[in-house]
Design a protein around this motif. Structure first.
Motif, PDB file in Angstrom:
ATOM      1  N   ARG A  40      28.986  73.556  66.364  1.00 32.45           N
ATOM      2  CA  ARG A  40      28.695  73.457  64.926  1.00 32.45           C
ATOM      3  C   ARG A  40      29.370  74.562  64.131  1.00 32.45           C
ATOM      4  O   ARG A  40      29.889  74.325  63.035  1.00 32.45           O
ATOM      5  CB  ARG A  40      27.182  73.484  64.700  1.00 32.45           C
ATOM      6  N   VAL A  41      29.373  75.770  64.676  1.00 34.09           N
ATOM      7  CA  VAL A  41      30.057  76.881  63.994  1.00 34.09           C
ATOM      8  C   VAL A  41      31.551  76.576  63.895  1.00 34.09           C
ATOM      9  O   VAL A  41      32.172  76.789  62.840  1.00 34.09           O
ATOM     10  CB  VAL A  41      29.796  78.219  64.718  1.00 34.09           C
ATOM     11  N   ALA A  42      32.139  76.066  64.965  1.00 31.41           N
ATOM     12  CA  ALA A  42      33.567  75.722  64.949  1.00 31.41           C
ATOM     13  C   ALA A  42      33.843  74.651  63.894  1.00 31.41           C
ATOM     14  O   ALA A  42      34.844  74.733  63.170  1.00 31.41           O
ATOM     15  CB  ALA A  42      34.008  75.247  66.331  1.00 31.41           C
ATOM     16  N   ASN A  43      32.954  73.663  63.784  1.00 26.71           N
ATOM     17  CA  ASN A  43      33.129  72.609  62.766  1.00 26.71           C
ATOM     18  C   ASN A  43      33.066  73.177  61.358  1.00 26.71           C
ATOM     19  O   ASN A  43      33.812  72.748  60.474  1.00 26.71           O
ATOM     20  CB  ASN A  43      32.073  71.512  62.933  1.00 26.71           C
ATOM     21  N   ILE A  44      32.202  74.133  61.138  1.00 27.43           N
ATOM     22  CA  ILE A  44      32.102  74.764  59.812  1.00 27.43           C
ATOM     23  C   ILE A  44      33.366  75.554  59.525  1.00 27.43           C
ATOM     24  O   ILE A  44      33.935  75.472  58.430  1.00 27.43           O
ATOM     25  CB  ILE A  44      30.848  75.652  59.726  1.00 27.43           C
ATOM     26  N   ARG A  45      33.838  76.293  60.511  1.00 27.11           N
ATOM     27  CA  ARG A  45      35.036  77.128  60.311  1.00 27.11           C
ATOM     28  C   ARG A  45      36.288  76.295  60.062  1.00 27.11           C
ATOM     29  O   ARG A  45      37.187  76.722  59.325  1.00 27.11           O
ATOM     30  CB  ARG A  45      35.230  78.050  61.510  1.00 27.11           C
ATOM     31  N   THR A  46      36.369  75.121  60.691  1.00 29.17           N
ATOM     32  CA  THR A  46      37.561  74.280  60.506  1.00 29.17           C
ATOM     33  C   THR A  46      37.431  73.323  59.328  1.00 29.17           C
ATOM     34  O   THR A  46      38.374  72.604  59.023  1.00 29.17           O
ATOM     35  CB  THR A  46      37.843  73.451  61.788  1.00 29.17           C
ATOM     36  N   GLY A  47      36.280  73.311  58.689  1.00 30.60           N
ATOM     37  CA  GLY A  47      36.087  72.458  57.529  1.00 30.60           C
ATOM     38  C   GLY A  47      35.576  71.064  57.859  1.00 30.60           C
ATOM     39  O   GLY A  47      35.418  70.240  56.963  1.00 30.60           O
ATOM     40  N   LYS A  48      35.336  70.758  59.141  1.00 38.57           N
ATOM     41  CA  LYS A  48      34.793  69.450  59.516  1.00 38.57           C
ATOM     42  C   LYS A  48      33.387  69.264  58.974  1.00 38.57           C
ATOM     43  O   LYS A  48      32.994  68.158  58.623  1.00 38.57           O
ATOM     44  CB  LYS A  48      34.735  69.318  61.040  1.00 38.57           C
ATOM     45  N   SER A  49      32.628  70.333  58.940  1.00 36.44           N
ATOM     46  CA  SER A  49      31.267  70.309  58.400  1.00 36.44           C
ATOM     47  C   SER A  49      31.212  71.278  57.231  1.00 36.44           C
ATOM     48  O   SER A  49      31.905  72.288  57.212  1.00 36.44           O
ATOM     49  CB  SER A  49      30.244  70.745  59.456  1.00 36.44           C
ATOM     50  N   VAL A  50      30.377  70.957  56.263  1.00 33.17           N
ATOM     51  CA  VAL A  50      30.237  71.802  55.079  1.00 33.17           C
ATOM     52  C   VAL A  50      28.763  72.146  54.905  1.00 33.17           C
ATOM     53  O   VAL A  50      27.906  71.262  54.971  1.00 33.17           O
ATOM     54  CB  VAL A  50      30.761  71.072  53.817  1.00 33.17           C
ATOM     55  N   LEU A  51      28.498  73.402  54.699  1.00 30.78           N
ATOM     56  CA  LEU A  51      27.125  73.827  54.434  1.00 30.78           C
ATOM     57  C   LEU A  51      26.787  73.521  52.990  1.00 30.78           C
ATOM     58  O   LEU A  51      27.606  73.741  52.090  1.00 30.78           O
ATOM     59  CB  LEU A  51      26.966  75.329  54.698  1.00 30.78           C
ATOM     60  N   LYS A  52      25.591  72.997  52.764  1.00 33.55           N
ATOM     61  CA  LYS A  52      25.155  72.674  51.409  1.00 33.55           C
ATOM     62  C   LYS A  52      23.822  73.335  51.146  1.00 33.55           C
ATOM     63  O   LYS A  52      22.966  73.394  52.014  1.00 33.55           O
ATOM     64  CB  LYS A  52      24.995  71.161  51.246  1.00 33.55           C
ATOM     65  N   GLU A  53      23.652  73.814  49.920  1.00 30.43           N
ATOM     66  CA  GLU A  53      22.362  74.364  49.524  1.00 30.43           C
ATOM     67  C   GLU A  53      21.407  73.239  49.228  1.00 30.43           C
ATOM     68  O   GLU A  53      21.806  72.153  48.789  1.00 30.43           O
ATOM     69  CB  GLU A  53      22.500  75.230  48.256  1.00 30.43           C
ATOM     70  N   HIS A  54      20.132  73.491  49.480  1.00 35.34           N
ATOM     71  CA  HIS A  54      19.111  72.506  49.138  1.00 35.34           C
ATOM     72  C   HIS A  54      17.848  73.265  48.756  1.00 35.34           C
ATOM     73  O   HIS A  54      17.678  74.440  49.054  1.00 35.34           O
ATOM     74  CB  HIS A  54      18.844  71.538  50.296  1.00 35.34           C
ATOM     75  N   ASP A  55      16.961  72.567  48.065  1.00 35.97           N
ATOM     76  CA  ASP A  55      15.685  73.168  47.701  1.00 35.97           C
ATOM     77  C   ASP A  55      14.825  73.306  48.923  1.00 35.97           C
ATOM     78  O   ASP A  55      14.708  72.364  49.712  1.00 35.97           O
ATOM     79  CB  ASP A  55      14.956  72.319  46.653  1.00 35.97           C
ATOM     80  N   SER A  56      14.226  74.465  49.093  1.00 32.25           N
ATOM     81  CA  SER A  56      13.350  74.647  50.238  1.00 32.25           C
ATOM     82  C   SER A  56      12.009  73.948  49.962  1.00 32.25           C
ATOM     83  O   SER A  56      11.584  73.793  48.821  1.00 32.25           O
ATOM     84  CB  SER A  56      13.130  76.124  50.537  1.00 32.25           C
ATOM     85  N   ILE A  57      11.377  73.516  51.004  1.00 29.99           N
ATOM     86  CA  ILE A  57      10.092  72.840  50.874  1.00 29.99           C
ATOM     87  C   ILE A  57       9.059  73.831  50.387  1.00 29.99           C
ATOM     88  O   ILE A  57       8.884  74.902  50.973  1.00 29.99           O
ATOM     89  CB  ILE A  57       9.660  72.237  52.221  1.00 29.99           C
ATOM     90  N   GLY A  58       8.380  73.510  49.326  1.00 35.09           N
ATOM     91  CA  GLY A  58       7.359  74.399  48.793  1.00 35.09           C
ATOM     92  C   GLY A  58       7.913  75.650  48.115  1.00 35.09           C
ATOM     93  O   GLY A  58       7.193  76.575  47.809  1.00 35.09           O
ATOM     94  N   GLY A  59       9.224  75.662  47.920  1.00 31.07           N
ATOM     95  CA  GLY A  59       9.862  76.825  47.309  1.00 31.07           C
ATOM     96  C   GLY A  59       9.767  76.799  45.799  1.00 31.07           C
ATOM     97  O   GLY A  59       9.251  75.862  45.188  1.00 31.07           O
ATOM     98  N   GLU A  60      10.270  77.832  45.192  1.00 31.43           N
ATOM     99  CA  GLU A  60      10.230  77.931  43.725  1.00 31.43           C
ATOM    100  C   GLU A  60      11.405  77.260  43.080  1.00 31.43           C
ATOM    101  O   GLU A  60      12.453  77.169  43.545  1.00 31.43           O
ATOM    102  CB  GLU A  60      10.174  79.405  43.325  1.00 31.43           C
TER     103      GLU A  60
END
Length: 60
Positions: A40-60
């Motif tokens: 998974r780290v390799a996929n993120i580094r090569t651009g195959k996967s992209v991290l996305k922000e999301h609202d946390s459950i019960g967060g502000e």
């Protein structure tokens, strides 16, 4: 009450030379899981996967 339990544990360790609880491996560090994390780290580094922000459950 706790002192009695600790004393019984001490007696067991001293007489039977074994722990009073089972020690087990943490499955998080299994070879299969570590391989998956590295993939998974390799996929993120090569651009195959992209991290996305999301609202946390019960967060502000």
């Amino acid at each position: 009450m706790v002192q009695i339990g600790l004393k019984l544990d001490e007696v067991k360790v001293n007489t039977e030379r074994q722990m009073t609880f089972e020690v087990s491996e943490d499955p998080f560090y299994s070879k299969e899981n570590m391989d998956e994390l590295e993939r998974r780290v390799a996929n993120i580094r090569t651009g195959k996967s992209v991290l996305k922000e999301h609202d946390s459950i019960g967060g502000e």
